[in-house]
Design a protein around this motif. Structure first.
Motif, PDB file in Angstrom:
ATOM      1  N   ALA A   7       0.833  -1.205   0.000  1.00 51.77           N
ATOM      2  CA  ALA A   7       0.000   0.000   0.000  1.00 51.77           C
ATOM      3  C   ALA A   7       0.866   1.252   0.000  1.00 51.77           C
ATOM      4  CB  ALA A   7      -0.936  -0.004   1.198  1.00 51.77           C
ATOM      5  N   LEU A   8       1.950   1.234   0.760  1.00 44.39           N
ATOM      6  CA  LEU A   8       2.878   2.368   0.787  1.00 44.39           C
ATOM      7  C   LEU A   8       3.456   2.611  -0.603  1.00 44.39           C
ATOM      8  CD1 LEU A   8       4.620   4.536   2.195  1.00 44.39           C
ATOM      9  CD2 LEU A   8       6.249   2.701   2.729  1.00 44.39           C
ATOM     10  N   ASP A   9       3.930   1.549  -1.245  1.00 42.23           N
ATOM     11  CA  ASP A   9       4.528   1.698  -2.578  1.00 42.23           C
ATOM     12  C   ASP A   9       3.535   2.284  -3.577  1.00 42.23           C
ATOM     13  OD1 ASP A   9       6.916   0.672  -1.633  1.00 42.23           O
ATOM     14  OD2 ASP A   9       6.516  -1.381  -2.341  1.00 42.23           O
ATOM     15  N   SER A  10       2.320   1.767  -3.575  1.00 46.49           N
ATOM     16  CA  SER A  10       1.330   2.274  -4.538  1.00 46.49           C
ATOM     17  C   SER A  10       0.886   3.696  -4.191  1.00 46.49           C
ATOM     18  CB  SER A  10       0.125   1.333  -4.636  1.00 46.49           C
ATOM     19  OG  SER A  10      -0.595   1.312  -3.435  1.00 46.49           O
ATOM     20  N   THR A  11       0.844   4.014  -2.917  1.00 45.58           N
ATOM     21  CA  THR A  11       0.455   5.369  -2.504  1.00 45.58           C
ATOM     22  C   THR A  11       1.526   6.378  -2.895  1.00 45.58           C
ATOM     23  OG1 THR A  11      -0.827   4.435  -0.676  1.00 45.58           O
ATOM     24  CG2 THR A  11      -0.309   6.773  -0.551  1.00 45.58           C
TER      25      THR A  11
END
Length: 182
Positions: A7-11
């Motif tokens: 989720a961090l990477d995509s955010t």
């Protein structure tokens, strides 16, 4: 943890490095590390979240207060009580300024400060903070809430340690009654 990191990477890919959603992802990763007892890594993640929140939302944001609260929780778990108190006090000050004195977040800050004082065996200050917390919780949430039950239990624990068994039992009984009703 893998889901939060994804989720961090995509955010970051969607919003860039300085965005409240990125700060929230770091915060969530920090919570996972804290639950796992990996306190140093939790602090790293919470600190990243805090820095973004201060830059993007300003130093007086309730989200910044949440970051200070989470950092304080890690310090308390590590037994670094003075550091925990500093963080929880920062959280309290922001919450009072932004949300007002009668808000659930303010009650939570008082509770957390009381828990740290309790861990330090400073029962007088613990009871003072826990009493402030429960008064706000009753005002905001009513008498029959799990939050109020937890506060009665916390107060009972401190009174029990002081040897005030009658009042400790009364507090624990109130907590039990609420738990049975709710």
């Amino acid at each position: 943890l893998c889901m939060h990191e994804a989720a961090l990477d995509s955010t970051i890919a969607r919003y860039g490095d300085d965005h409240p959603n990125v700060a929230e992802c770091y915060n969530n990763i920090g919570m996972v590390y804290r639950v796992q007892g990996e306190y140093d890594e939790a602090l790293v993640q919470y600190q990243k979240s805090l820095e973004i929140r201060i830059r993007v939302l300003g130093p007086d944001s309730p989200d910044v207060a949440t970051s200070y609260n989470n950092i304080g929780a890690v310090y308390k778990a590590q037994g670094k009580h003075n550091e925990a108190l500093v963080q929880h006090q920062k959280s309290l000050e922001i919450n009072m300024c932004v949300l007002g004195c009668d808000h659930q977040a303010v009650a939570g800050s008082y509770n957390n400060i009381g828990i740290v004082y309790s861990a330090q065996r400073d029962d007088e200050n613990a009871l003072l903070q826990l009493q402030k917390s429960i008064e706000i919780k009753i005002k905001v949430l009513g008498c029959d809430s799990m939050e109020v039950a937890t506060s009665h239990n916390n107060i009972g624990d401190v009174l029990n340690r002081q040897g005030d068994y009658e009042n400790a039992l009364l507090q624990h009984h109130k907590s039990l009654e609420i738990n049975l009703r709710v």
